[in-house]
Design an enzyme around this catalytic site. Structure first.
Site, PDB file in Angstrom:
ATOM      1  N   ASP A 233     105.105  65.679 125.585  1.00  0.00           N
ATOM      2  CA  ASP A 233     106.145  65.252 124.759  1.00  0.00           C
ATOM      3  C   ASP A 233     105.563  64.160 123.945  1.00  0.00           C
ATOM      4  OD1 ASP A 233     107.942  64.485 122.919  1.00  0.00           O
ATOM      5  OD2 ASP A 233     109.494  64.272 124.313  1.00  0.00           O
TER       6      ASP A 233
ATOM      7  N   LYS B 162     103.491  59.193 114.789  1.00  0.00           N
ATOM      8  CA  LYS B 162     103.488  60.808 114.536  1.00  0.00           C
ATOM      9  C   LYS B 162     104.267  60.930 113.050  1.00  0.00           C
ATOM     10  CE  LYS B 162     106.520  64.213 116.966  1.00  0.00           C
ATOM     11  NZ  LYS B 162     107.267  64.324 118.111  1.00  0.00           N
TER      12      LYS B 162
ATOM     13  N   GLU C 153     110.059  71.118 119.748  1.00  0.00           N
ATOM     14  CA  GLU C 153     110.892  70.366 121.067  1.00  0.00           C
ATOM     15  C   GLU C 153     112.304  71.054 121.289  1.00  0.00           C
ATOM     16  OE1 GLU C 153     110.560  66.829 118.763  1.00  0.00           O
ATOM     17  OE2 GLU C 153     108.450  66.623 119.005  1.00  0.00           O
TER      18      GLU C 153
ATOM     19  N   ASP D 182     118.769  67.116 118.619  1.00  0.00           N
ATOM     20  CA  ASP D 182     117.728  66.053 119.209  1.00  0.00           C
ATOM     21  C   ASP D 182     117.557  65.037 118.142  1.00  0.00           C
ATOM     22  OD1 ASP D 182     115.464  64.720 119.921  1.00  0.00           O
ATOM     23  OD2 ASP D 182     114.114  66.383 120.079  1.00  0.00           O
TER      24      ASP D 182
HETATM   25  P1  ADP Z   1     110.885  60.167 120.120  1.00  0.00           P
HETATM   26  O1  ADP Z   1     111.353  61.718 120.388  1.00  0.00           O
HETATM   27  O2  ADP Z   1     111.216  60.035 118.519  1.00  0.00           O
HETATM   28  O3  ADP Z   1     109.720  59.785 120.491  1.00  0.00           O
HETATM   29  P2  ADP Z   1     112.999  59.414 121.978  1.00  0.00           P
HETATM   30  O4  ADP Z   1     113.534  60.401 122.509  1.00  0.00           O
HETATM   31  O5  ADP Z   1     111.931  58.633 123.056  1.00  0.00           O
HETATM   32  O6  ADP Z   1     112.413  59.346 120.500  1.00  0.00           O
HETATM   33  O7  ADP Z   1     114.048  58.268 121.341  1.00  0.00           O
HETATM   34  C1  ADP Z   1     113.534  57.012 121.094  1.00  0.00           C
HETATM   35  C2  ADP Z   1     114.818  56.328 120.298  1.00  0.00           C
HETATM   36  O8  ADP Z   1     115.939  56.432 121.294  1.00  0.00           O
HETATM   37  C3  ADP Z   1     114.535  54.903 119.875  1.00  0.00           C
HETATM   38  O9  ADP Z   1     114.942  54.893 118.390  1.00  0.00           O
HETATM   39  C4  ADP Z   1     115.207  54.262 120.818  1.00  0.00           C
HETATM   40  O10 ADP Z   1     115.815  52.922 120.128  1.00  0.00           O
HETATM   41  C5  ADP Z   1     116.474  55.216 120.965  1.00  0.00           C
HETATM   42  N1  ADP Z   1     117.131  54.720 122.594  1.00  0.00           N
HETATM   43  C6  ADP Z   1     116.650  54.857 123.668  1.00  0.00           C
HETATM   44  N2  ADP Z   1     117.241  54.524 124.484  1.00  0.00           N
HETATM   45  C7  ADP Z   1     118.655  54.327 123.846  1.00  0.00           C
HETATM   46  C8  ADP Z   1     119.888  53.763 124.215  1.00  0.00           C
HETATM   47  N3  ADP Z   1     120.269  53.548 125.454  1.00  0.00           N
HETATM   48  N4  ADP Z   1     120.959  53.425 123.225  1.00  0.00           N
HETATM   49  C9  ADP Z   1     120.450  53.844 121.897  1.00  0.00           C
HETATM   50  N5  ADP Z   1     119.286  54.364 121.583  1.00  0.00           N
HETATM   51  C10 ADP Z   1     118.398  54.729 122.366  1.00  0.00           C
HETATM   52 MG    MG Z   2     111.515  63.605 120.946  1.00  0.00          MG
END
Ligand code: ADP
Ligand code: MG
Length: 623
Positions: A25, A87, A187, A209
């Site tokens: 991912d 990305k 995804e 998502d």
């Molecule tokens: P991506 O798929 O874009 O890489 P992720 O699924 O890893 O992203 O999500 C990252 C986002 O989730 C970030 O904006 C992060 O701040 C948010 N995030 C992660 N944990 C929390 C949480 N406990 N509460 C709110 N937002 C969160």
């Molecule tokens: Mg993601």
């Protein structure tokens, strides 16, 4: 379908007895790698037990790049050399990026062209493919250390709405990192794979998502281990990053209002905002302290600040339902994916809209990587191919131009891929030996309103009377969305073929516009199409009669000629401005008036044939 087991997180990873393939991912904010180890697929942690690798790279002179949390820690201190959210840069030109991002903490290399932007760092200029490759290399290393062997392939996930350029650059990055890409997987589809395999549920599932930088909603139907994506929609520039920016802007305004003279750098404000946001997912109020100044933020205020953004996500859910022609009541489950779905505000909004609490039992951060790992395992051959079938859809109808600039749809929109469909076409003119094929994409009835994908010609069709040749046109879309079109004249076996990439060349906004236009114009389009078809029929009859009069006119009496000419003129007039019903009626009338003439011609030709002149010879004169 055999169920795969998923090990407890942190459980011991057994040495695999099969070919090594991973699921990756590659996220805007965080990236993960997963693999099947013995029984199940799980994400692979680093030495410190961390599964999430922050998608951040720090470049330094004459030293290897730092990837992950070490790099993330340097974001504020050295923002010029620390690259995050790369990305969002994939497949974009410099001007596109500058238009999309109000704030970019680094400089672009002025020696690069607009179409291949690169960021200037202490280690030279880096483009999106190189930075992504550095993140992937880190994950590969992690996986190879853990699995104790070289990887044979990977399934890498991308947002459902990534266009062709973005998908291509993702593949390029994997290649640069020495990875063989078995498949790019959307995804949300990967998330559904993760859920579908350890649940026996059937029915319709929405995958919601909301990550750091992208937002996707997909509607899937699950039936006995078969997934089908019914519809998808999303936004490649919406996510938790935007929430951080909203909070950071609010913080700056608060500080200004409080008369704070000291201003904080944007990167520091974003860090404070992000940390407050995370805390608000588990508590209702948070204290934010900076530069000797303190303020408070609670979920009520956060809800107010983010209401517009959350409303956008719900509107997208509504659109997906509409596209799949389903009602809220038809949805059995909603799967939450992406770190931002941890926010109670988001969960509440989704629960309220769908009238049921969303599923969150698989970690929303890891679910995509797990699904990718499962798919990788199947593709590398560790699982029998029929252990499950994974279906995707083509987002817009694919068809071919027919006479009158009309579109004949061959593969309707939202058909599961891979798919192959064939239809027979014929020639319009006597003796026609070349057929020009125009492949189009879209929902409208007229070629001019659709998107042209490709043109090619089928030549050396044996000369025959109009309508006698049989040309079989086959549309085939493979699992990656690549379309090949084949045209074959069945009596001679003459063949022509072309390949196009239809699904990924369009931005989500363009697809949306095309769909919108087709909804709005459906009624008018149908009538336009009927008129065009009626005009074509009329034209063919008029041509045939003109031809017949030129050859056998002497068979007709003066009265018959007058009657025929009257019907011809009537049809010619109504053809220009009449409705399809009127044109068809006039064509029918002319047909009736000319039927005696046709019978007389037939008698004459038979008589001629009996005199030794073949019908063929007579027909040749008509060419
Ligand atoms: P991506 O798929 O874009 O890489 P992720 O699924 O890893 O992203 O999500 C990252 C986002 O989730 C970030 O904006 C992060 O701040 C948010 N995030 C992660 N944990 C929390 C949480 N406990 N509460 C709110 N937002 C969160
Ligand atoms: Mg993601």
């Amino acid at each position: 379908m055999a169920l795969l087991q998923i090990q407890e997180p942190g459980g011991k990873i057994a040495k695999p007895l099969h070919r090594l393939a991973v699921g990756i991912d590659l996220g805007t904010t965080n990236s993960l790698v997963s693999a099947s180890c013995g029984g199940g697929v799980e994400t692979i942690p680093d030495n410190g037990g961390e599964h999430l690798l922050p998608s951040v790279v720090y470049y330094q002179k004459d030293q290897p790049a730092l990837v992950g949390s070490e790099a993330k820690a340097l974001l504020v201190e050295d923002s010029m050399n620390t690259v995050a959210s790369i990305k969002r840069f994939l497949g974009k030109s410099q001007s596109e990026l500058q238009a999309e991002h109000a704030y970019l903490p680094f400089e672009f290399d002025p020696s690069r062209s607009d179409s291949s932007p690169a960021i200037m760092t202490a280690d030279g200029s880096k483009d999106a493919v190189q930075v992504s490759a550095d993140i992937l290399s880190e994950l590969v290393q992690r996986a190879e250390t853990c699995l104790k062997g070289p990887l044979e392939g990977a399934v890498v996930t991308v947002p459902a709405y990534f266009n062709d350029a973005q998908r291509q650059q993702t593949k390029d990055a994997a290649q640069l990192a020495g990875l063989k890409v078995l498949r790019l997987l959307n995804e949300p589809t990967a998330a559904a794979v993760a859920y579908g395999l350890d649940s026996e549920d059937q029915g319709n599932v929405v995958v919601f998502d909301l990550g750091g930088g992208t937002f996707d909603v997909s509607l899937l139907s699950l039936k006995k281990g078969v997934f089908e994506v019914l519809a998808t929609a999303g936004d490649t520039s919406l996510g938790g990053d935007d929430i951080d920016h909203i909070i950071a802007d609010w913080l700056a305004a608060q500080m200004h209002e409080a008369g704070q003279s000291e201003t904080l750098p944007k990167a520091r404000l974003l860090q404070l905002a992000n940390s407050a946001k995370h805390q608000l997912s588990t508590q209702d109020t948070v204290q934010i302290a900076a530069a000797g100044w303190t303020t408070e933020l609670d979920n009520k205020k956060l809800k107010q600040l983010t209401s517009e953004l959350v409303r956008r996500t719900i509107n997208t859910c509504r659109r997906v339902l509409r596209d799949a022609s389903l009602a809220i009541e038809d949805i059995d489950n909603v799967i939450m994916v992406g770190g931002s779905t941890r926010m109670p505000i988001v969960r509440d909004a989704v629960a309220e809209f769908f009238g049921k609490p969303p599923l969150t039992n698989i970690d929303p951060d890891k679910v995509v990587a797990v699904g990718a790992g499962i798919q990788a395992d199947v593709l590398i051959g560790n699982k029998s191919a029929n252990s499950f079938l994974l279906l995707d859809v083509n987002p817009l109808s694919l068809g071919i131009e027919t006479m009158g600039e009309l579109v004949e749809k061959i593969i309707p929109r939202n058909t599961s891929i891979p798919v192959a469909k064939a239809q027979e076409f014929t020639t319009f003119k006597d003796g026609q030996t070349v057929m020009s094929l125009h492949v189009v994409q879209g929902e409208r009835e007229l070629v001019a309103d659709c998107r042209s994908l490709a043109r090619f010609e089928l030549r050396e069709i044996p000369a025959m009377v109009a309508g006698a040749a049989k040309v079989r046109v086959t549309f085939q879309v493979d699992a990656d969305g690549l379309l090949s079109v084949t045209a074959e004249e069945t009596s001679s076996g003459k063949k022509a073929e072309i390949q196009v990439k239809p699904s990924y060349g369009l931005e989500s906004s363009v697809i949306e516009e095309m769909l919108q236009a087709s909804h709005e114009n459906a009624q008018a389009d149908m009538e336009t199409r009927s008129i065009k078809e009626a005009q074509l029929d009329a034209r063919q009859l008029l041509d045939a009669i003109a031809n017949a009069i030129a050859i056998d006119g002497e068979l007709l009496s003066e009265i018959e000629v007058q009657k025929l000419k009257g019907a011809i003129t009537a049809l010619e007039n109504i053809m220009i401005s009449g409705s399809s019903v009127e044109i068809n009626a006039a064509t029918e009338a002319l047909n009736l008036v000319s039927s005696d003439f046709a019978a007389k011609r037939m008698d004459l030709h038979i008589a001629n044939a009996l005199r030794g002149e073949s019908i063929d010879a007579v027909e040749k004169q008509t060419d």
